[in-house]
Design a protein around this motif. Structure first.
Motif, PDB file in Angstrom:
ATOM      1  N   SER A  29       0.855  -1.179   0.000  1.00 50.54           N
ATOM      2  CA  SER A  29       0.000   0.000   0.000  1.00 50.54           C
ATOM      3  C   SER A  29       0.895   1.234   0.000  1.00 50.54           C
ATOM      4  O   SER A  29       2.084   1.150   0.327  1.00 50.54           O
ATOM      5  N   ASN A 107      -7.547   6.945  -2.013  1.00 54.28           N
ATOM      6  CA  ASN A 107      -7.046   5.808  -2.798  1.00 54.28           C
ATOM      7  C   ASN A 107      -6.856   6.157  -4.267  1.00 54.28           C
ATOM      8  O   ASN A 107      -6.002   5.580  -4.948  1.00 54.28           O
ATOM      9  N   THR A 111      -1.798   6.489  -5.299  1.00 57.06           N
ATOM     10  CA  THR A 111      -1.701   5.074  -5.656  1.00 57.06           C
ATOM     11  C   THR A 111      -0.304   4.554  -5.320  1.00 57.06           C
ATOM     12  O   THR A 111       0.602   5.329  -4.978  1.00 57.06           O
TER      13      THR A 111
END
Length: 272
Positions: A29, A107, A111
């Motif tokens: 992430s 989100n 990215t």
């Protein structure tokens, strides 16, 4: 001795963190990409900067010789890795602020690809900062003060704003839960977010404790016409504290981040 012990701890702890983030799919992430960059810079400090610093001190102590060429190489490596640490930590605090401010679009805005690009730019900027040693020592000293002071200010402001926004959101959620007679509804995401922010706040506090003495001495030295030997000694001792920060961060990862701790354990088990 302190450098030797903390160097080994920094290498082992940050190597485990790098391996865990690299191999664990659930850790892929943007936030963990920045943690990967932080662990990478700390790993470099433990692997290159601390052993070189120790070796040069021993050589100077034993022979009373000062080799300017090797010291310049050391200062360059130190500048690159320490600047990368400070800039990455600042990026993490800004990332946490963005996650709270743009929580619905976060989100889409940040990215994994964009996080990797930011990390690459941080390392390019750090190498550029270290390269100023080749052109002007004065420019390097000025940038040193500007970069680290700016990082401290940005981090402090970011966490203060996060606290204010999070507190306001918490009050709004509490009022909505009372109206709906559903206490606790909507708290899960905020609870997880608050836990991650507190974890990064511990890392920032560790950064403050380790870096502020070094920055203070550098600023003081900058305005003193003649630098007595005591200032040089204080600067080197404060540098040891700065390097010690590289072995503290993996301990905070293991203490505060359950998923990363599990990934570090699994990664080390695969090596045994």
């Amino acid at each position: 001795m302190v450098n030797g012990v903390s160097s080994f701890a920094a290498i082992l702890g940050n190597f485990a963190a790098l391996g865990a983030i690299w191999r664990t799919a659930s850790l892929h992430s943007p936030s963990h990409i920045f943690l990967f960059g932080l662990a990478l810079s700390d790993f470099g400090v433990g692997l290159f900067v601390q052993p070189t610093f120790t070796a040069l001190l021993v050589i100077q102590l034993k022979t009373a010789m000062y080799n300017a060429h090797y010291w310049n190489l050391f200062i360059f490596a130190q500048a690159v890795f320490v600047a990368a640490t400070a800039l990455t930590l600042t990026t993490v605090s800004v990332d946490k602020l963005m996650a709270l401010t743009f929580h619905l679009k976060y989100n889409a805005v940040l990215t994994i690809k964009r996080a990797c690009i930011v990390l690459i730019l941080i390392w390019i900027a750090s190498i550029g900062y270290g390269s100023t040693l080749l052109f002007s020592r004065r420019l390097h000293r000025d940038l040193n003060i500007v970069i680290f002071t700016s990082c401290l200010v940005v981090n402090s402001v970011a966490y203060f704003v996060i606290y204010r926004i999070a507190r306001r959101h918490q009050l709004q959620i509490h009022k909505q839960a009372q109206v709906l007679a559903q206490p606790g509804k909507g708290n899960l995401n905020m609870k997880n977010y608050r836990k991650s922010v507190i974890s990064m706040l511990f890392i920032f506090i560790s950064f403050l404790i380790c870096y502020v003495p070094y920055i203070f001495i550098r600023v003081f030295r900058h305005f003193v016409p003649r630098n007595p030997i005591q200032i040089g000694l204080a600067l080197r001792l404060s540098a040891v504290i700065v390097y010690f920060n590289s072995c503290l961060n993996p301990l905070i990862y293991c203490w505060r981040m359950r998923e990363l701790r599990r990934g570090m354990k699994n990664f080390l088990k695969t090596l045994c």
